[in-house]
Design a protein around this motif. Structure first.
Motif, mmCIF file in Angstrom:
data_model
loop_
_atom_site.group_PDB
_atom_site.id
_atom_site.type_symbol
_atom_site.label_atom_id
_atom_site.label_comp_id
_atom_site.label_asym_id
_atom_site.label_seq_id
_atom_site.Cartn_x
_atom_site.Cartn_y
_atom_site.Cartn_z
ATOM 1 N N LYS A 205 69.684 22.525 62.912
ATOM 2 C CA LYS A 205 69.188 21.852 64.113
ATOM 3 C C LYS A 205 69.450 22.690 65.361
ATOM 4 C CE LYS A 205 69.597 17.181 62.237
ATOM 5 N NZ LYS A 205 70.379 15.914 62.244
ATOM 6 N N ASN A 206 70.579 23.396 65.383
ATOM 7 C CA ASN A 206 70.864 24.282 66.518
ATOM 8 C C ASN A 206 69.834 25.401 66.620
ATOM 9 O OD1 ASN A 206 73.073 23.018 67.650
ATOM 10 N ND2 ASN A 206 74.566 24.138 66.417
ATOM 11 N N ARG A 207 69.421 25.937 65.459
ATOM 12 C CA ARG A 207 68.403 26.987 65.474
ATOM 13 C C ARG A 207 67.053 26.436 65.929
ATOM 14 N NH1 ARG A 207 69.970 31.826 63.300
ATOM 15 N NH2 ARG A 207 68.250 32.543 64.590
ATOM 16 N N LEU A 208 66.788 25.172 65.583
ATOM 17 C CA LEU A 208 65.545 24.530 66.017
ATOM 18 C C LEU A 208 65.557 24.337 67.534
ATOM 19 C CD1 LEU A 208 62.917 23.418 64.810
ATOM 20 C CD2 LEU A 208 64.007 21.174 64.698
ATOM 21 N N ARG A 209 66.701 23.959 68.081
ATOM 22 C CA ARG A 209 66.826 23.808 69.534
ATOM 23 C C ARG A 209 66.661 25.160 70.223
ATOM 24 N NH1 ARG A 209 71.953 20.408 67.980
ATOM 25 N NH2 ARG A 209 71.068 18.298 67.880
ATOM 26 N N ASN A 210 67.268 26.163 69.649
ATOM 27 C CA ASN A 210 67.123 27.525 70.175
ATOM 28 C C ASN A 210 65.664 27.949 70.185
ATOM 29 O OD1 ASN A 210 66.901 30.567 68.912
ATOM 30 N ND2 ASN A 210 68.372 30.482 70.587
ATOM 31 N N ASN A 211 64.968 27.670 69.088
ATOM 32 C CA ASN A 211 63.553 28.008 68.971
ATOM 33 C C ASN A 211 62.721 27.271 70.011
ATOM 34 O OD1 ASN A 211 60.779 27.020 67.642
ATOM 35 N ND2 ASN A 211 61.211 29.076 66.894
ATOM 36 N N THR A 212 63.065 26.017 70.281
ATOM 37 C CA THR A 212 62.311 25.205 71.244
ATOM 38 C C THR A 212 62.318 25.845 72.628
ATOM 39 O OG1 THR A 212 62.783 23.154 70.062
ATOM 40 C CG2 THR A 212 62.156 22.954 72.372
ATOM 41 N N ILE A 213 63.496 26.248 73.077
ATOM 42 C CA ILE A 213 63.602 26.861 74.410
ATOM 43 C C ILE A 213 62.867 28.196 74.450
ATOM 44 C CG2 ILE A 213 65.191 27.882 76.082
ATOM 45 C CD1 ILE A 213 67.155 25.736 75.455
ATOM 46 N N LEU A 214 63.073 29.028 73.425
ATOM 47 C CA LEU A 214 62.421 30.341 73.409
ATOM 48 C C LEU A 214 60.906 30.211 73.349
ATOM 49 C CD1 LEU A 214 64.773 32.305 70.964
ATOM 50 C CD2 LEU A 214 64.730 32.402 73.462
ATOM 51 N N LEU A 215 60.423 29.243 72.573
ATOM 52 C CA LEU A 215 58.981 29.038 72.453
ATOM 53 C C LEU A 215 58.383 28.568 73.775
ATOM 54 C CD1 LEU A 215 56.438 28.998 70.764
ATOM 55 C CD2 LEU A 215 57.090 26.739 69.908
ATOM 56 N N LEU A 216 59.048 27.657 74.449
ATOM 57 C CA LEU A 216 58.559 27.184 75.754
ATOM 58 C C LEU A 216 58.492 28.335 76.754
ATOM 59 C CD1 LEU A 216 60.421 23.760 76.089
ATOM 60 C CD2 LEU A 216 57.948 24.105 75.855
ATOM 61 N N ARG A 217 59.505 29.177 76.718
ATOM 62 C CA ARG A 217 59.528 30.340 77.620
ATOM 63 C C ARG A 217 58.352 31.266 77.346
ATOM 64 N NH1 ARG A 217 61.428 35.549 77.185
ATOM 65 N NH2 ARG A 217 62.109 36.536 79.140
ATOM 66 N N GLU A 218 58.102 31.552 76.069
ATOM 67 C CA GLU A 218 57.000 32.445 75.710
ATOM 68 C C GLU A 218 55.648 31.839 76.081
ATOM 69 O OE1 GLU A 218 56.878 35.620 74.459
ATOM 70 O OE2 GLU A 218 59.021 35.595 74.920
ATOM 71 N N MET A 219 55.497 30.548 75.902
ATOM 72 C CA MET A 219 54.242 29.882 76.237
ATOM 73 C C MET A 219 53.948 29.981 77.737
ATOM 74 S SD MET A 219 54.541 26.534 73.739
ATOM 75 C CE MET A 219 52.984 25.782 74.224
#
Length: 247
Positions: A205-219
């Motif tokens: 779940k921590n990796r999923l949260r990490n992915n969420t922030i990074l994905l929003l930034r890239e978008m």
């Protein structure tokens, strides 16, 4: 290659022939066991030093007998900073982990309790490293730095220094986004959690949260025209791999 090194450096270096490819940790352990110096530099072959580092670092180890590890500032080129001088441990909340790692690297704010140095280049006191068992040779590659940081602190070796005035270049700038690499890091994080008794689902779940922030930034960056879609698409695919581990 050995003959060429002998012709260039003679007896100034010790060449150790490994019997097999046991992975990053096993290869390093062979060299560490042969070394006679009290302080060891672990350095990837794709690392280039930017200035003299040894006198400053060794003086720090001599002044402080409790010092166990010493990290430096990672660069992508002589002028471009990397965001991977150090990272937060897997157990830190994924949102907080991403923010702390980003801000810490940008402003050179290192918290030894929560952050581990990049495994590409760091100094470590040999005696202390031997006491915690050196590199874990069951880890073939990737994730070694988090494991070392955990075992050093668990055994009472908590004095770690980060010096942003010493730099090295890690030649990763031209690496293409790679789903297999990201998935491997995820699997390593899961394995670390099992070995240490962490809740595996929390790690995922921590990796999923990490992915969420990074994905929003890239978008946002793609929307503003500052980046192409490659990294964004990779993060979307990686998100699918993370969610598979939750099932």
């Amino acid at each position: 290659m050995f003959e060429q090194l002998r012709s260039l450096y003679g007896n100034d270096i010790v060449l150790v022939k490994n019997t097999h490819n046991g992975g990053y940790g096993q290869g390093n352990n062979m060299g560490i066991r042969r070394a006679t110096a009290p302080v060891i530099l672990i350095m990837n072959p794709d690392v280039r030093m930017m200035e003299p580092v040894f006198k400053t670092t060794l003086d720090a180890f001599e002044r402080n007998n409790s010092l166990c590890m010493y990290g430096m500032k990672q660069m992508l080129s002589a002028t471009e900073m990397s965001c991977n001088s150090f990272c937060c441990a897997y157990t830190v909340n994924g949102y907080l982990q991403t923010i702390m790692t980003s801000i810490g690297n940008r402003y050179d704010y290192y918290l030894p309790r929560y952050m581990h140095f990049s495994g590409s280049c760091f100094f470590i006191r040999k005696e202390m490293f031997e006491q915690v068992g050196l590199f874990d040779e069951t880890i073939f590659m990737y994730g070694e730095e988090e494991d070392i940081h955990y075992r050093m602190r668990k055994n009472g070796f908590k004095q770690m220094i980060y010096n942003p005035k010493l730099h090295y270049i890690h030649l990763t700038k031209k690496r293409e986004p790679n789903l297999a690499y990201e998935t491997k890091l995820l699997d390593v994080a899961i394995e670390h959690s099992r070995k240490k008794g962490y809740d595996v689902s929390k790690t995922i779940k921590n990796r999923l949260r990490n992915n969420t922030i990074l994905l929003l930034r890239e978008m946002v960056l793609v929307f503003l025209g500052k980046k192409d879609k490659r990294q964004m698409n990779l993060l979307k695919e990686f998100r699918k791999e993370i969610t598979k581990r939750l099932k």
